[in-house]
Design a protein around this motif. Structure first.
Motif, PDB file in Angstrom:
ATOM      1  N   ASP A   1       0.623  -1.480  -0.056  1.00  0.00           N
ATOM      2  CA  ASP A   1      -0.041  -0.106   0.290  1.00  0.00           C
ATOM      3  C   ASP A   1       1.020   1.471   0.426  1.00  0.00           C
ATOM      4  O   ASP A   1       1.797   1.453   0.255  1.00  0.00           O
ATOM      5  CB  ASP A   1      -0.792  -0.255   1.174  1.00  0.00           C
ATOM      6  CG  ASP A   1      -1.235   1.088   1.394  1.00  0.00           C
ATOM      7  OD1 ASP A   1      -2.993   1.192   0.569  1.00  0.00           O
ATOM      8  OD2 ASP A   1      -1.499   2.685   2.017  1.00  0.00           O
ATOM      9  N   TRP A   2       0.594   2.475  -1.138  1.00  0.00           N
ATOM     10  CA  TRP A   2       1.900   3.498  -1.345  1.00  0.00           C
ATOM     11  C   TRP A   2       1.375   3.976   0.055  1.00  0.00           C
ATOM     12  O   TRP A   2       2.984   4.807   0.797  1.00  0.00           O
ATOM     13  CB  TRP A   2       1.242   4.080  -2.501  1.00  0.00           C
ATOM     14  CG  TRP A   2       1.795   5.634  -2.462  1.00  0.00           C
ATOM     15  CD1 TRP A   2       1.524   7.052  -2.045  1.00  0.00           C
ATOM     16  CD2 TRP A   2       2.454   5.691  -3.466  1.00  0.00           C
ATOM     17  NE1 TRP A   2       1.749   7.841  -2.166  1.00  0.00           N
ATOM     18  CE2 TRP A   2       3.253   6.861  -3.498  1.00  0.00           C
ATOM     19  CE3 TRP A   2       3.218   4.585  -4.003  1.00  0.00           C
ATOM     20  CZ2 TRP A   2       4.208   7.990  -3.227  1.00  0.00           C
ATOM     21  CZ3 TRP A   2       4.485   5.913  -4.533  1.00  0.00           C
ATOM     22  CH2 TRP A   2       4.860   6.769  -4.589  1.00  0.00           C
ATOM     23  N   GLY A   3       0.374   4.725   0.507  1.00  0.00           N
ATOM     24  CA  GLY A   3       0.534   5.240   2.079  1.00  0.00           C
ATOM     25  C   GLY A   3       1.485   4.736   3.286  1.00  0.00           C
ATOM     26  O   GLY A   3       2.464   5.611   4.148  1.00  0.00           O
ATOM     27  N   GLU A   4       1.298   3.381   3.468  1.00  0.00           N
ATOM     28  CA  GLU A   4       1.765   2.577   4.432  1.00  0.00           C
ATOM     29  C   GLU A   4       3.753   2.280   4.372  1.00  0.00           C
ATOM     30  O   GLU A   4       3.717   2.684   5.152  1.00  0.00           O
ATOM     31  CB  GLU A   4       1.082   1.220   4.636  1.00  0.00           C
ATOM     32  CG  GLU A   4      -0.303   1.558   5.088  1.00  0.00           C
ATOM     33  CD  GLU A   4      -0.964   0.362   4.986  1.00  0.00           C
ATOM     34  OE1 GLU A   4      -1.314   0.454   6.178  1.00  0.00           O
ATOM     35  OE2 GLU A   4      -1.401  -0.881   4.530  1.00  0.00           O
TER      36      GLU A   4
ATOM     37  N   PRO B   1       5.142  12.253   6.353  1.00  0.00           N
ATOM     38  CA  PRO B   1       4.541  11.443   6.615  1.00  0.00           C
ATOM     39  C   PRO B   1       4.429  10.140   7.309  1.00  0.00           C
ATOM     40  O   PRO B   1       5.217   9.766   6.926  1.00  0.00           O
ATOM     41  CB  PRO B   1       3.290  11.650   4.632  1.00  0.00           C
ATOM     42  CG  PRO B   1       4.038  12.345   3.839  1.00  0.00           C
ATOM     43  CD  PRO B   1       6.038  11.405   4.518  1.00  0.00           C
TER      44      PRO B   1
ATOM     45  N   THR C   1      -0.178   6.367   6.204  1.00  0.00           N
ATOM     46  CA  THR C   1      -1.338   6.548   6.322  1.00  0.00           C
ATOM     47  C   THR C   1      -2.371   5.231   5.133  1.00  0.00           C
ATOM     48  O   THR C   1      -1.633   5.338   3.997  1.00  0.00           O
ATOM     49  CB  THR C   1      -1.762   7.534   5.540  1.00  0.00           C
ATOM     50  OG1 THR C   1      -0.743   8.831   6.382  1.00  0.00           O
ATOM     51  CG2 THR C   1      -2.480   8.553   5.521  1.00  0.00           C
TER      52      THR C   1
ATOM     53  N   MET D   1      -3.968   3.393   2.621  1.00  0.00           N
ATOM     54  CA  MET D   1      -4.913   4.174   1.654  1.00  0.00           C
ATOM     55  C   MET D   1      -5.843   3.598   0.625  1.00  0.00           C
ATOM     56  O   MET D   1      -5.857   3.851  -0.268  1.00  0.00           O
ATOM     57  CB  MET D   1      -3.686   4.627   0.548  1.00  0.00           C
ATOM     58  CG  MET D   1      -3.182   6.288   1.327  1.00  0.00           C
ATOM     59  SD  MET D   1      -2.294   7.129   0.378  1.00  0.00           S
ATOM     60  CE  MET D   1      -1.097   8.401   0.619  1.00  0.00           C
TER      61      MET D   1
ATOM     62  N   PRO E   1      -2.887  13.956   6.436  1.00  0.00           N
ATOM     63  CA  PRO E   1      -3.190  12.457   6.230  1.00  0.00           C
ATOM     64  C   PRO E   1      -4.020  12.710   4.622  1.00  0.00           C
ATOM     65  O   PRO E   1      -4.380  11.663   3.969  1.00  0.00           O
ATOM     66  CB  PRO E   1      -3.226  11.853   6.956  1.00  0.00           C
ATOM     67  CG  PRO E   1      -2.845  12.480   8.194  1.00  0.00           C
ATOM     68  CD  PRO E   1      -3.330  14.091   8.394  1.00  0.00           C
TER      69      PRO E   1
ATOM     70  N   PHE F   1      -2.554  13.686   2.011  1.00  0.00           N
ATOM     71  CA  PHE F   1      -1.113  13.177   1.027  1.00  0.00           C
ATOM     72  C   PHE F   1      -2.106  12.263   1.227  1.00  0.00           C
ATOM     73  O   PHE F   1      -1.792  11.828  -0.578  1.00  0.00           O
ATOM     74  CB  PHE F   1      -0.664  12.242   3.100  1.00  0.00           C
ATOM     75  CG  PHE F   1      -0.073  11.483   2.407  1.00  0.00           C
ATOM     76  CD1 PHE F   1       1.273  11.163   1.528  1.00  0.00           C
ATOM     77  CD2 PHE F   1       0.552  10.198   3.470  1.00  0.00           C
ATOM     78  CE1 PHE F   1       2.397  10.504   0.977  1.00  0.00           C
ATOM     79  CE2 PHE F   1       1.317   8.987   3.043  1.00  0.00           C
ATOM     80  CZ  PHE F   1       2.479   9.415   1.998  1.00  0.00           C
ATOM     81  N   THR F   2      -3.547  11.900   1.171  1.00  0.00           N
ATOM     82  CA  THR F   2      -3.946  11.111   0.228  1.00  0.00           C
ATOM     83  C   THR F   2      -4.041  11.642  -1.130  1.00  0.00           C
ATOM     84  O   THR F   2      -4.396  10.777  -2.229  1.00  0.00           O
ATOM     85  CB  THR F   2      -5.484  10.691   1.001  1.00  0.00           C
ATOM     86  OG1 THR F   2      -5.253  10.123   1.745  1.00  0.00           O
ATOM     87  CG2 THR F   2      -6.168   9.592  -0.118  1.00  0.00           C
TER      88      THR F   2
ATOM     89  N   SER G   1      -1.415  12.244  -3.432  1.00  0.00           N
ATOM     90  CA  SER G   1      -0.483  10.588  -3.300  1.00  0.00           C
ATOM     91  C   SER G   1      -2.518   9.762  -4.896  1.00  0.00           C
ATOM     92  O   SER G   1      -1.473   9.488  -5.950  1.00  0.00           O
ATOM     93  CB  SER G   1      -1.011   9.448  -2.986  1.00  0.00           C
ATOM     94  OG  SER G   1      -0.131   9.841  -1.986  1.00  0.00           O
ATOM     95  N   SER G   2      -3.319  10.343  -5.189  1.00  0.00           N
ATOM     96  CA  SER G   2      -4.002  10.041  -5.953  1.00  0.00           C
ATOM     97  C   SER G   2      -3.973  11.348  -6.934  1.00  0.00           C
ATOM     98  O   SER G   2      -3.742  10.682  -8.173  1.00  0.00           O
ATOM     99  CB  SER G   2      -5.564  10.301  -5.518  1.00  0.00           C
ATOM    100  OG  SER G   2      -5.754   9.900  -4.764  1.00  0.00           O
TER     101      SER G   2
END
Length: 448
Positions: A86-89, A100, A103, A105, A405, A408-409, A412-413
């Motif tokens: 997972d990109w956020g994690e 960051p 997170t 996602m 966050p 950040f999301t 990322s999108s």
């Protein structure tokens, strides 16, 4: 699709060329992909893809598009050792105002070497019944029946020359495309070419983990460049064969490392964990350098006329600084555009190449701006106010990301092209960007 549409030729077994061949296989009785290189039988680098030695990324949108064309692609890559995360994690983003926190996602990312991805996709394309891959063959020009119609290509293998007849020729030969010269021979004017060059260079190598040593807690490390202060950075990802692929990069003519000692010293000049991470790892490749990172677009869509039976796509038309990871994803989107064009024009064959080039130009506007707005900031000429405003906004966004966050999301999108720039027009997000990072938060200064 009728007797007039039997054979298509694709110049180049690039990712753009392979994606085009996959689409064409649904509409043509035969598709021939012509590649100048001798293609490796296993996963491995090749001369025609010098950037293949460096960190590559297939953005989330690109992964979705390629999975649609090649069902089970992600699973096949995973069986070959390419991890999914997972990109956020799993991302460690070392940004000027902090990193960051993890997170979640729900944005699955898969990391691999460029040669592995190309090898797997090439195998899928070669298995399609209409497709023939011919390597070690150089296209020397277009076959025509008058200045307004392309009817195939002229090719050379060693000392022998030949012609291949086709109803459609697709130039996906990349940065080394000779299409401007071929069009000039048909009496067309030189198309306008726009370049933006931040003089960014790469130095890369791969590392293995000594027995008993765990991999880092992160799956990917992102430390971007930013004019004028942050002129050094890096990308690192965990890929197949349980290795860490590291790319150090520098802008504005920064001297890049050539030796093992220089590589480690460059890494030590960066804030963040990269130097400590690689210090205890085992180098498993030489240091590879690359500097052809300029953005370039050729305005084929603005030519007064366009020969029938020809289209161009991929890096042959619009090339992006690879630092932003857009190239392969845009190639997939262009293949989808070709599919849509073929479907909509089924009753009007041959394909309207001029109309296709115009639609392709529109498709590349957003990724072009994403790449060139920050890159123009490295150029010494005075910046136009829209570029200044765009850079200010993107920098403000990135500076706020470590503390928010939701931003950040959203960022990322935007980065992964699963959402467009209008996402940030949401008043709730826009107000957060304009407010900026918390008071008292000072950016670190870049070393070196």
């Amino acid at each position: 699709m009728g007797t007039d549409v039997r054979h298509a030729v694709v110049i180049g077994a690039s990712m753009a060329g392979l994606a085009a061949a996959r689409v064409l296989a649904d509409s043509f009785e035969a598709v021939t992909v012509i590649e100048r290189d001798t293609l490796p039988r296993a996963s491995g680098p090749r001369a025609g893809v010098p950037q293949g030695h460096h960190v590559h990324a297939l953005l989330a949108l690109g992964a979705k598009v390629f999975e649609g064309y090649f069902p089970g692609l992600r699973a096949e890559l995973e069986r070959a050792g390419a991890p999914v995360w997972d990109w956020g994690e799993g991302l460690c983003a070392v940004l000027p105002h902090g990193t960051p926190p993890p997170t979640p996602m729900g944005m699955p990312i898969q990391t691999f070497s460029r040669p592995l991805l190309e090898h797997v996709v090439r195998g899928r394309v070669a298995a399609l019944e209409p497709v023939t891959l011919r390597d070690g063959l150089t296209v020397t020009g277009l076959r025509t029946s008058g200045p307004g119609k392309v009817t195939g290509v002229r090719v050379k293998h060693g000392d022998s020359e030949d012609e291949i007849v086709a109803a459609l020729v697709v130039d996906a030969s990349g940065r080394s495309s000779h299409l401007p010269q071929w069009l000039a021979a048909l009496g067309l004017p030189d198309p306008r070419t726009t370049t933006v060059d931040a003089q960014i260079g790469y130095a890369s190598r791969i590392y293995t983990y000594p027995e008993g040593q765990a991999a880092p807690s992160w799956m990917g490390l992102l430390q971007p460049l930013r004019a004028p202060d942050f002129h050094k950075g890096c990308y690192a990802i965990q890929i197949e064969n349980n290795v860490l692929h590291v790319t150090l990069h520098g802008a504005g003519g920064t001297q890049l490392p050539r030796t093992e000692d220089e590589f480690l010293a460059y890494a030590k000049s960066l804030p963040g964990p990269i130097a400590d991470t690689i210090a205890s790892l085992t180098p498993a490749s030489a240091v590879r350098r690359y500097a052809r990172t300029l953005n370039r677009k050729i305005a084929y869509h603005r030519l007064p006329r366009w020969p029938e039976g020809l289209i161009a796509m991929g890096d042959a038309v619009c090339t992006f600084n690879p630092a932003y990871g857009q190239g392969m994803t845009v190639a997939g989107l262009e293949a989808r555009l070709l599919e849509q064009t073929l479907r909509s024009q089924r009753a009007r064959i041959p394909l309207d190449g001029h109309a296709f080039q115009k639609r392709l130009a529109r498709l590349t506007v957003s990724p072009w701006l994403m790449a060139t707005i920050p890159d123009r900031a490295w150029e010494r000429s005075r910046l136009a106010w829209p570029v200044k405003a765009g850079n200010w906004f993107m920098n403000r966004l990135i500076d706020t990301v470590p503390h928010d966050p939701k931003l950040f999301t959203a960022f990322s999108s935007l980065f992964h092209m699963t959402a467009g720039p209008l996402t940030l027009a949401d008043p709730r997000l826009l107000s957060r960007v304009l407010a900026g990072p918390p008071a008292g938060d000072n950016a670190r200064t870049a070393a070196g």
